[in-house]
Structures are given as structure tokens and as C-alpha cells.
Design a protein around this motif. Structure first.
Motif, short mmCIF file in Angstrom:
data_model
loop_
_atom_site.label_atom_id
_atom_site.label_comp_id
_atom_site.label_asym_id
_atom_site.label_seq_id
_atom_site.Cartn_x
_atom_site.Cartn_y
_atom_site.Cartn_z
N THR A 5 0.84 -1.19 0.00
CA THR A 5 0.00 0.00 0.00
C THR A 5 0.87 1.24 0.00
OG1 THR A 5 -0.14 0.09 2.42
CG2 THR A 5 -1.85 -1.17 1.28
N GLY A 6 0.33 2.32 -0.51
CA GLY A 6 1.04 3.59 -0.55
C GLY A 6 0.54 4.53 0.54
N VAL A 7 1.30 5.56 0.78
CA VAL A 7 0.96 6.52 1.83
C VAL A 7 -0.42 7.13 1.59
CG1 VAL A 7 1.61 8.73 2.86
CG2 VAL A 7 3.37 7.06 2.30
N LEU A 8 -0.67 7.61 0.39
CA LEU A 8 -1.97 8.23 0.11
C LEU A 8 -3.09 7.20 0.14
CD1 LEU A 8 -0.96 10.73 -2.72
CD2 LEU A 8 -1.31 11.19 -0.29
N GLY A 9 -2.81 5.99 -0.29
CA GLY A 9 -3.81 4.93 -0.24
C GLY A 9 -4.22 4.62 1.19
N ARG A 10 -3.24 4.57 2.12
CA ARG A 10 -3.55 4.32 3.52
C ARG A 10 -4.34 5.48 4.12
NH1 ARG A 10 1.70 2.39 3.13
NH2 ARG A 10 2.59 4.17 4.25
N VAL A 25 -7.16 10.24 -7.99
CA VAL A 25 -6.90 10.47 -9.40
C VAL A 25 -5.40 10.51 -9.60
CG1 VAL A 25 -7.19 12.06 -11.35
CG2 VAL A 25 -9.02 11.81 -9.67
N GLY A 26 -4.91 9.70 -10.52
CA GLY A 26 -3.50 9.70 -10.87
C GLY A 26 -3.30 10.42 -12.20
N ILE A 27 -2.17 11.05 -12.35
CA ILE A 27 -1.83 11.71 -13.61
C ILE A 27 -0.93 10.77 -14.41
CG2 ILE A 27 -0.81 13.75 -14.69
CD1 ILE A 27 -3.30 14.35 -12.95
N ASN A 28 -1.41 10.33 -15.55
CA ASN A 28 -0.73 9.42 -16.47
C ASN A 28 -0.62 7.98 -15.99
OD1 ASN A 28 -0.39 11.34 -18.48
ND2 ASN A 28 1.60 11.97 -17.71
N SER A 29 -0.80 7.71 -14.71
CA SER A 29 -0.79 6.33 -14.21
C SER A 29 -1.37 6.31 -12.80
CB SER A 29 0.62 5.74 -14.19
OG SER A 29 1.41 6.36 -13.19
N ALA A 30 -1.81 5.15 -12.40
CA ALA A 30 -2.28 4.98 -11.01
C ALA A 30 -1.07 4.50 -10.22
CB ALA A 30 -3.42 3.99 -10.96
N GLY A 31 -0.31 5.43 -9.68
CA GLY A 31 0.93 5.10 -8.98
C GLY A 31 0.68 4.30 -7.71
N ALA A 32 1.70 3.57 -7.30
CA ALA A 32 1.62 2.73 -6.10
C ALA A 32 1.29 3.55 -4.86
CB ALA A 32 2.92 1.97 -5.91
N ILE A 33 1.62 4.83 -4.86
CA ILE A 33 1.34 5.68 -3.71
C ILE A 33 -0.15 5.78 -3.43
CG2 ILE A 33 1.23 7.87 -4.97
CD1 ILE A 33 2.85 9.10 -2.61
N LEU A 34 -0.99 5.54 -4.46
CA LEU A 34 -2.45 5.61 -4.31
C LEU A 34 -3.07 4.30 -3.89
CD1 LEU A 34 -3.29 7.66 -7.54
CD2 LEU A 34 -3.12 8.52 -5.19
N ASP A 35 -2.29 3.22 -3.88
CA ASP A 35 -2.83 1.90 -3.56
C ASP A 35 -3.17 1.82 -2.08
OD1 ASP A 35 -2.46 1.12 -6.14
OD2 ASP A 35 -0.59 0.02 -5.76
N GLY A 36 -4.39 1.34 -1.82
CA GLY A 36 -4.84 1.15 -0.45
C GLY A 36 -5.09 -0.32 -0.17
N PRO A 38 -6.50 -3.69 -0.43
CA PRO A 38 -7.20 -4.32 -1.56
C PRO A 38 -8.60 -4.82 -1.22
CG PRO A 38 -5.13 -5.46 -1.08
CD PRO A 38 -5.27 -4.36 -0.09
N SER A 39 -8.87 -5.07 0.05
CA SER A 39 -10.20 -5.55 0.42
C SER A 39 -11.27 -4.47 0.30
CB SER A 39 -10.19 -6.10 1.85
OG SER A 39 -9.99 -5.05 2.79
N LEU A 40 -10.86 -3.20 0.18
CA LEU A 40 -11.81 -2.10 0.03
C LEU A 40 -12.22 -1.89 -1.43
CD1 LEU A 40 -10.30 0.46 2.55
CD2 LEU A 40 -12.23 -1.10 2.88
N ALA A 41 -11.51 -2.53 -2.34
CA ALA A 41 -11.84 -2.51 -3.78
C ALA A 41 -12.08 -1.10 -4.32
CB ALA A 41 -13.05 -3.39 -4.06
N ARG A 42 -11.18 -0.20 -4.02
CA ARG A 42 -11.28 1.18 -4.50
C ARG A 42 -10.26 1.35 -5.64
NH1 ARG A 42 -10.11 3.50 -0.05
NH2 ARG A 42 -7.90 3.55 -0.48
N SER A 43 -10.74 1.80 -6.77
CA SER A 43 -9.83 2.00 -7.90
C SER A 43 -9.53 3.49 -8.05
CB SER A 43 -10.42 1.44 -9.19
OG SER A 43 -11.63 2.12 -9.48
N SER A 44 -8.44 3.76 -8.73
CA SER A 44 -8.06 5.14 -9.00
C SER A 44 -8.42 5.50 -10.43
CB SER A 44 -6.55 5.33 -8.82
OG SER A 44 -6.17 5.09 -7.49
N ASP A 45 -8.86 6.72 -10.64
CA ASP A 45 -9.05 7.22 -11.99
C ASP A 45 -7.70 7.71 -12.50
OD1 ASP A 45 -11.83 6.81 -12.01
OD2 ASP A 45 -12.16 8.71 -10.98
N VAL A 46 -7.47 7.56 -13.78
CA VAL A 46 -6.22 8.02 -14.38
C VAL A 46 -6.55 9.03 -15.47
CG1 VAL A 46 -4.15 7.35 -15.65
CG2 VAL A 46 -5.08 5.83 -13.90
N VAL A 47 -5.93 10.19 -15.37
CA VAL A 47 -6.14 11.27 -16.32
C VAL A 47 -4.80 11.57 -16.99
CG1 VAL A 47 -6.81 13.69 -16.58
CG2 VAL A 47 -8.01 12.25 -14.94
#
Length: 112
Positions: A5-10, A25-36, A38-47
């Protein structure tokens, strides 16, 4: 700290646990820092850093459909499912419609 998990994801996990509606929201990719968690099943949008691309044209070119007609076709192809429709087909169709709708809302917000 949880592995994978990443800091922002936690941080999002904690806020969600406290009852807040969260998203990332990730810019150009959903970076690992956004990962929370996995049991919460939250995805990141990528712009893209270039902005948001429309799935369908805003204006009609000769021989093409306009935006509303294209969206109507997308919804008719992906909207209704039958009792014998496969689980993956249902899931893909719903994700497609959700993505098309979210893209439209984001474009409207960015062009405000």
C-alpha cells in the motif's frame, strides 16, 4: 504500514473507514502511492497530463453520428443484459457505461 500500500492509499483507507467518501486520481498512471487496502476494492481514476479524451466526437463529421447518437448506440449495445448473459459480459458492460459517464462528467467539469 501495510505491505503493498502507498501513503496516500492508507490515508484514503482511514478516511473511508471514518465514513468519508473518497477517491483518487493519478496523472498518467495509477501510482503505487495511491494503492490502499485491496479488500476495500477502490480504484483510482487516471487522467492524461494532456487532458481528458472524449470517447465519442463532440460534433458530427460528414457520414458520422453526433455525440448523443453515439452515446445512445453505446448504451443500447451495453445496457440491457439477459438472464443468460455471462458474468463477465455484465461486468464489462457496466464498467464501460460507468466509464463513459464518468468521462463525460470530468470533461464537463474541466471545461467549466
Amino acid at each position: 504500514e501495510k505491505a503493498g500500500t502507498g501513503v496516500l492509499g492508507r490515508m484514503l483507507d482511514r478516511l473511508q473507514g471514518d465514513g468519508f467518501a473518497v477517491g483518487s486520481v493519478g496523472i498518467n498512471s495509477a501510482g503505487a502511492i495511491l494503492d490502499g487496502d485491496p479488500s476495500l476494492a477502490r480504484s483510482s481514476d487516471v487522467v492524461s497530463s494532456w487532458g481528458i479524451s472524449n470517447l465519442y466526437p463532440q460534433t458530427a463529421s460528414p457520414g458520422t453520428h453526433n455525440r448523443d447518437a453515439m452515446m445512445s448506440h453505446f448504451l443500447s449495445l451495453n445496457g440491457a443484459t439477459e438472464s443468460n448473459s455471462g458474468m463477465y459480459g455484465n461486468h464489462w458492460s457496466q464498467k464501460f457505461i460507468d466509464s463513459a459517464n464518468k468521462t463525460g462528467r470530468l470533461i464537463d467539469l474541466m471545461n467549466f
